[in-house]
Design a protein around this motif. Sequence first.
Motif, mmCIF file in Angstrom:
data_model
loop_
_atom_site.group_PDB
_atom_site.id
_atom_site.type_symbol
_atom_site.label_atom_id
_atom_site.label_comp_id
_atom_site.label_asym_id
_atom_site.label_seq_id
_atom_site.Cartn_x
_atom_site.Cartn_y
_atom_site.Cartn_z
ATOM 1 N N MET A 1 0.855 -1.179 0.000
ATOM 2 C CA MET A 1 0.000 0.000 0.000
ATOM 3 C C MET A 1 0.893 1.231 0.000
ATOM 4 N N SER A 6 -0.701 5.040 4.306
ATOM 5 C CA SER A 6 -0.415 4.505 5.641
ATOM 6 C C SER A 6 -0.149 5.628 6.634
ATOM 7 N N ILE A 108 -7.287 -1.038 11.026
ATOM 8 C CA ILE A 108 -6.296 -0.018 10.669
ATOM 9 C C ILE A 108 -5.010 -0.266 11.458
ATOM 10 N N HIS A 111 -3.127 -3.158 10.049
ATOM 11 C CA HIS A 111 -2.390 -2.717 8.863
ATOM 12 C C HIS A 111 -1.078 -2.042 9.273
ATOM 13 N N THR A 115 3.006 -2.687 8.348
ATOM 14 C CA THR A 115 3.467 -1.711 7.364
ATOM 15 C C THR A 115 4.890 -1.282 7.686
#
Length: 132
Positions: A1, A6, A108, A111, A115
């Motif tokens: 992503m 992010s 979220i 994620h 990340t």
Amino acid sequence: MNKSVSTILRVVLGILFVAHAINKFQTGLPNISGWFQSLGLPGALGYVVAYTELIVGIALILGFMTRYVSAIVIVLMIGAIFTAKLSVGLLGNGQMAGYELDIAFALIALHLVFTETTPLSLDALFTRNREQ
């Protein structure tokens, strides 16, 4: 992503956690403590959650220890779902919000756990300094 997406997710999640913490402080921590007790939880946990939300929110905004802080967010959201929200359902019952927002926050945060360090964060600054 995309790293900028992010970054936006991280900062917005942080702002929302700071807002939730401020709301708890404005409501009054003794009231929050009483609400926790009404759920069958220790009242002191209300204080812990309020301060944790504040610290986690600030850390996310700054991008400080993002992966670890995001893991704490996941634990908080799971705790909120199973102690306060599960009984009112996904969308709530008209008197209390459901757990849909808690699921979104947890996803979220999940994620962010996986990340890479995002630009415009203290994590990135510390990583660059270590590499030099």
